[in-house]
Design a protein around this motif. Structure first.
Motif, PDB file in Angstrom:
ATOM      1  N   HIS A 277      -6.411   2.438  10.517  1.00 35.67           N
ATOM      2  CA  HIS A 277      -7.443   2.453   9.472  1.00 35.67           C
ATOM      3  C   HIS A 277      -6.894   3.211   8.270  1.00 35.67           C
ATOM      4  CE1 HIS A 277     -10.774   0.801  11.929  1.00 35.67           C
ATOM      5  NE2 HIS A 277     -10.155   1.422  12.936  1.00 35.67           N
ATOM      6  N   TYR A 278      -6.960   2.573   7.116  1.00 34.57           N
ATOM      7  CA  TYR A 278      -6.433   3.172   5.890  1.00 34.57           C
ATOM      8  C   TYR A 278      -7.591   3.696   5.049  1.00 34.57           C
ATOM      9  CZ  TYR A 278      -2.028   0.737   6.902  1.00 34.57           C
ATOM     10  OH  TYR A 278      -0.871   0.298   7.487  1.00 34.57           O
ATOM     11  N   GLU A 279      -7.425   4.901   4.539  1.00 35.89           N
ATOM     12  CA  GLU A 279      -8.421   5.483   3.643  1.00 35.89           C
ATOM     13  C   GLU A 279      -7.727   5.965   2.378  1.00 35.89           C
ATOM     14  OE1 GLU A 279     -11.558   7.363   6.888  1.00 35.89           O
ATOM     15  OE2 GLU A 279      -9.972   8.637   6.067  1.00 35.89           O
ATOM     16  N   HIS A 280      -8.315   5.611   1.250  1.00 38.78           N
ATOM     17  CA  HIS A 280      -7.864   6.101  -0.063  1.00 38.78           C
ATOM     18  C   HIS A 280      -6.412   5.729  -0.372  1.00 38.78           C
ATOM     19  CE1 HIS A 280     -11.594   8.291   0.199  1.00 38.78           C
ATOM     20  NE2 HIS A 280     -11.157   9.033   1.198  1.00 38.78           N
ATOM     21  N   ASP A 281      -5.960   4.599   0.162  1.00 39.82           N
ATOM     22  CA  ASP A 281      -4.598   4.178  -0.168  1.00 39.82           C
ATOM     23  C   ASP A 281      -4.587   3.527  -1.552  1.00 39.82           C
ATOM     24  OD1 ASP A 281      -6.158   2.150   1.112  1.00 39.82           O
ATOM     25  OD2 ASP A 281      -4.380   0.873   1.168  1.00 39.82           O
TER      26      ASP A 281
ATOM     27  N   SER B  36       0.821  -1.216   0.000  1.00 42.01           N
ATOM     28  CA  SER B  36       0.000   0.000   0.000  1.00 42.01           C
ATOM     29  C   SER B  36       0.851   1.260   0.000  1.00 42.01           C
ATOM     30  CB  SER B  36      -0.919   0.032   1.227  1.00 42.01           C
ATOM     31  OG  SER B  36      -1.899  -0.975   1.142  1.00 42.01           O
TER      32      SER B  36
ATOM     33  N   GLY C  13      -2.602   7.615   0.718  1.00 41.92           N
ATOM     34  CA  GLY C  13      -3.795   7.528   1.545  1.00 41.92           C
ATOM     35  C   GLY C  13      -3.640   8.245   2.884  1.00 41.92           C
ATOM     36  N   HIS C  14      -4.643   8.077   3.699  1.00 42.67           N
ATOM     37  CA  HIS C  14      -4.669   8.644   5.050  1.00 42.67           C
ATOM     38  C   HIS C  14      -4.773   7.491   6.042  1.00 42.67           C
ATOM     39  CE1 HIS C  14      -5.600  11.131   8.476  1.00 42.67           C
ATOM     40  NE2 HIS C  14      -6.756  10.516   8.650  1.00 42.67           N
ATOM     41  N   VAL C  15      -3.989   7.549   7.092  1.00 41.41           N
ATOM     42  CA  VAL C  15      -4.011   6.508   8.116  1.00 41.41           C
ATOM     43  C   VAL C  15      -4.345   7.153   9.455  1.00 41.41           C
ATOM     44  CG1 VAL C  15      -2.698   4.718   9.299  1.00 41.41           C
ATOM     45  CG2 VAL C  15      -2.277   5.148   6.877  1.00 41.41           C
ATOM     46  N   TRP C  16      -5.367   6.624  10.097  1.00 40.84           N
ATOM     47  CA  TRP C  16      -5.670   7.102  11.442  1.00 40.84           C
ATOM     48  C   TRP C  16      -5.810   5.907  12.377  1.00 40.84           C
ATOM     49  CZ3 TRP C  16     -10.565   5.806  13.455  1.00 40.84           C
ATOM     50  CH2 TRP C  16     -11.506   5.342  12.523  1.00 40.84           C
TER      51      TRP C  16
END
Length: 796
Positions: A200-204, A182, A185-188
């Motif tokens: 939590h991965y978003e838009h990776d 991967s 993206g954004h990871v929080w």
């Protein structure tokens, strides 16, 4: 393996029929090569499967060698040798009307490396299998490798080297073992009730990493290890995907595994290189962890079964990637995960050059690899917190990972590994005393030396069969498995018959190379001349320029007096310059322009010639090295980590002309100062200049009339077609300080070259020096080096 000539011929004919539905008489060399390659791979397949199953059943600890480069060379003849069927196959093919040497040339020479780093990795994995060590390679399956070098009007031009155009008979694609990597993206992080942080991965953006496995066959044993190279591919898409966006995304993804060392002179090139580094690291570490799970052992015991080795800084992201898997997937707490990681990881430093100690802008790494950057931040924070209680603030700040807006990859590798090694005694001493002195203060027990080595199988048994056969006639063949037995050759140092035979073999090899040069380059060279060889990456610190200045000096002497008593000399260069390394490319152009001048000047009667081979690589090295009389190892003292061309050339009877740099120091210890020609500044003298700033290059230009005359040819029109390059190089030496002390060492280098001219005239004495170099080369076998790694670092 046991293989009769009759069985081989039957197997070969059957393979041709199965693959191409034709017999030997109908087939072309390309089909014959493919059939032979597939047959050889089938011969080793049972051993390969048995080796892997043995490691799994016995829960063997295994080492994984992560390297950006694996400069393998052609594998056909090497695999035949290691399977102990080379003579059987060669004779069997001959009876079928096929010349094995012709089939060898069909195989592409994969450009999966740029020099010593990649060739070392290739020698290591060969030796690991030969020494029956459970260990494998992990890298990238570059579609185009480095680049194909062409000279156009003397300039280096980079062309794609599509070595996979006709497939690769040695590899096996394993789609079922693919993993996902991967980017972006954004990871929080979400904290669970039990206290774990869940990412939590978003838009990776996800890339499918597909492994291609190549068998690495041990020499005359039952071990076949694996080189796993990863290819970047498009992950499966749902049916609603737009066609054109799919094509564009696929092209972007496949770029990751297309070219070794993309142009790093711009942001996009650097970003691609960072992407490549994480790609093969993440894919490799995921694959290793997945394999470990098959043993049904607790992840806290990973270091008892797995060793991961970071070869140079390119795979340094192994450290945070393993942490990511242990923290995020295995739900391990930080302290336990860090303890496992440090015990798993080890790191080899290959350079003291600051530009090669990679660092990446925070913005780049945090954008491309957000979760990895979070982990690096935490490693850095905890390191500073812990070390600030033990050491002065200044030393902690100098050694931290994140500093000055960059992530320092060497610092990450050192802090995250239990072992840090240099690759020659001098290099390791410089690391401890100067370049990495702060880290040596903090982690003294982690530092150790492992002098590089080469495999004598490729560089003598395969590259120089006449010499290999002569050695076997003299001392038997125990040296093939125990290279230090080459020392027995010393018994023949006063045997004139042996020395004359050694000279005759060298003369045959030189004639063979001269024939190749004439056929491919149209340059006629004299096999009775001294073949003076400098083959290595084109870099200013390696000082190809010093060699060239002496060539110009000789040329001017001959112009003054064409009858001057100069022993005929052929200067042979092989080198690629990085595409963005303008100065190195200017040196290539200047060498080629001087070659044009000298090679076409009838007045000097062919007493000196220059041969600069295009597209230098392993296969060309196998032609050049057996023909070399002189081995140029003239880097500025303290700059070459080890060097391995010095070892290959001495193994083939070349006499080393060297500074006391890298492994040259240890070569002198082995052969004695009377059998190596040493000149120039020492490491201590170089650092003294750095300390007091007393070096003034212009004074050497002004006070040495011979040097002044040579340098003036760069700018006075003597050398046609390289006026701009000549001025740039002149200014770099005289006006801008001569960074690598070329002018300071010029006079000493000239005297060393005069010594060679004198020594070579006494052929008995010269061949005695050559014999003693061969006899001393066994200790530099990579077999011994990897055993030291296995025992001292990997514990396998």
């Amino acid at each position: 393996m046991e293989l009769s000539k009759r069985k081989f011929k039957d197997d070969f004919k059957r393979m041709l029929t199965e693959l191409y539905s034709m017999d030997v008489a109908q087939s072309a060399v390309t089909e014959q090569y493919a059939a032979l390659g597939n047959l050889v791979r089938s011969y080793c397949s049972k051993k390969w499967n048995k080796t892997n199953q043995h490691y799994l059943d016995k829960k063997k600890k295994q080492a994984y060698y992560f390297s950006m480069e694996f400069l393998l060379g052609r594998m056909l003849k090497s695999n035949l040798l290691n399977l102990d069927i080379l003579d059987t196959v060669r004779t069997g093919l001959k009876e079928l009307g096929i010349d094995l040497s012709v089939l060898e040339q069909v195989e592409p020479d994969p450009g999966l490396g740029n020099g010593g780093l990649g060739r070392l990795a290739a020698c290591f994995i060969d030796s690991i299998a030969t020494c029956e060590i459970p260990g494998h390679g992990n890298g990238i399956r570059f579609k185009y490798g480095l680049f194909k070098q062409k000279f156009v009007n003397g300039y280096q031009v980079e062309l794609p080297e599509n070595w996979l155009q006709n497939g690769n008979v040695w590899e096996t694609r394993r789609l079922n073992m693919a993993v996902t990597v991967s980017f972006y993206g954004h990871v929080w992080m979400e904290k669970t009730k039990s206290g774990y942080l869940i990412p939590h991965y978003e838009h990776d953006q996800r890339v499918l990493a597909v492994p291609y496995d190549t068998p690495i066959i041990g020499f005359k044993n039952e071990t076949v290890n694996t080189l796993r190279l990863w290819s970047a591919e498009m992950p499966p898409q749902d049916e609603s995907s737009d066609y054109w966006s799919y094509i564009q995304q696929r092209d972007r993804i496949e770029t990751i595994s297309e070219v070794l060392y993309p142009d790093d002179s711009n942001y996009d090139g650097r970003l691609l290189r960072l992407k490549q580094e994480y790609f093969f690291v993440s894919a490799g570490v995921q694959s290793i962890v997945r394999h470990y799970r098959k043993m049904n052992l607790d992840m806290t015991h990973l270091a008892e079964k797995v060793a991961m080795h970071i070869n140079d800084t390119h795979p340094a992201l192994c450290v945070p990637e393993l942490m990511r898997l242990l923290l995020d997937d295995e739900k391990m707490d930080w302290e336990h995960a860090w303890n496992v990681t440090v015990n798993v990881m080890s790191y080899t430093n290959h350079t003291i050059m600051s530009e090669a100690l990679e660092k990446w802008p925070i913005e780049m790494i945090s954008t491309l690899l957000p979760r990895i950057y979070q982990i690096i931040q935490e490693i850095d924070r905890r390191y500073v917190l812990k070390m600030s209680t033990l050491f002065e603030k200044e030393i902690v700040e100098r050694t931290r990972i994140i500093e000055g807006g960059h992530v320092k990859m060497a610092h990450l590798a050192i802090i995250g590994s239990h072992s840090i090694n240099g690759v020659a005694k001098l290099h390791t001493a410089i690391l401890k005393e100067k370049v990495l002195h702060d880290f040596f203060i903090i982690f003294p027990s982690r530092f150790n030396n492992k002098t590089n080595g080469i495999t004598q199988r490729r560089w003598l048994m395969l590259a120089n069969e006449p010499l290999s056969n002569m050695i076997c006639d003299k001392i038997g063949n125990d040296w093939e498995a125990t290279p230090t037995e080459l020392k027995m050759l010393k018994a023949f140092r006063n045997d004139e018959t042996t020395l004359l035979k050694l000279g005759a073999i060298k003369r045959e090899n030189k004639a063979r190379f001269a024939d190749y040069v004439f056929k491919t380059m149209g340059i006629e060279i004299n096999p009775d001349a001294i073949f003076d060889v400098q083959i290595k990456r084109l870099h200013a610190y390696k000082r190809q320029l010093l060699n060239l200045l002496n060539i110009i000096r000789l040329y001017l002497n001959l112009k003054d007096d064409p009858t001057a008593d100069i022993y005929p000399r052929v200067f042979i260069f092989g080198a690629k310059a990085a595409p963005s390394y303008t100065y190195a490319k200017e040196i290539i152009k200047l060498i080629n322009s001087v070659a044009t001048l000298i090679n076409n000047d009838q007045e000097i009667q062919g007493k000196i010639k220059i041969v600069f081979v295009e597209n230098y690589g392993v296969s060309l090295a196998e032609r050049i090295i057996p023909a070399a009389d002189v081995s140029e190892q003239i880097s500025l003292a303290s700059k070459e980590a080890s060097g391995t061309s010095n070892m290959k050339l001495m193994l083939n009877g070349a006499v080393t002309l060297a500074t006391l740099d890298g492994a040259n120091v240890e070569i002198r210890e082995r052969v004695g100062s009377e059998n190596i020609i040493i000149f120039g500044l020492t490491e201590k003298e170089v650092y003294q200049y750095y300390h007091d700033g007393s070096y003034h290059a212009v004074s050497y230009y002004e006070n040495n009339p011979i040097l002044k005359r040579v340098l003036d040819t760069l700018t006075d029109g003597t050398i046609q077609g390289a006026e701009a390059e000549g001025w740039d190089i002149f200014d770099s030496l005289v006006k801008y300080g001569d960074e690598y002390f070329v002018l300071r060492d010029f006079e000493a280098y000239v005297e060393a070259q005069k010594k060679i001219d004198h020594l070579y005239r006494d052929q008995i004495k010269w061949q005695r020096m050559a014999l003693i170099n061969i006899a001393g080369a066994g200790v530099f076998s990579s077999d011994y080096t990897v055993r030291q790694y296995a025992n001292d670092i990997w514990d396998v």
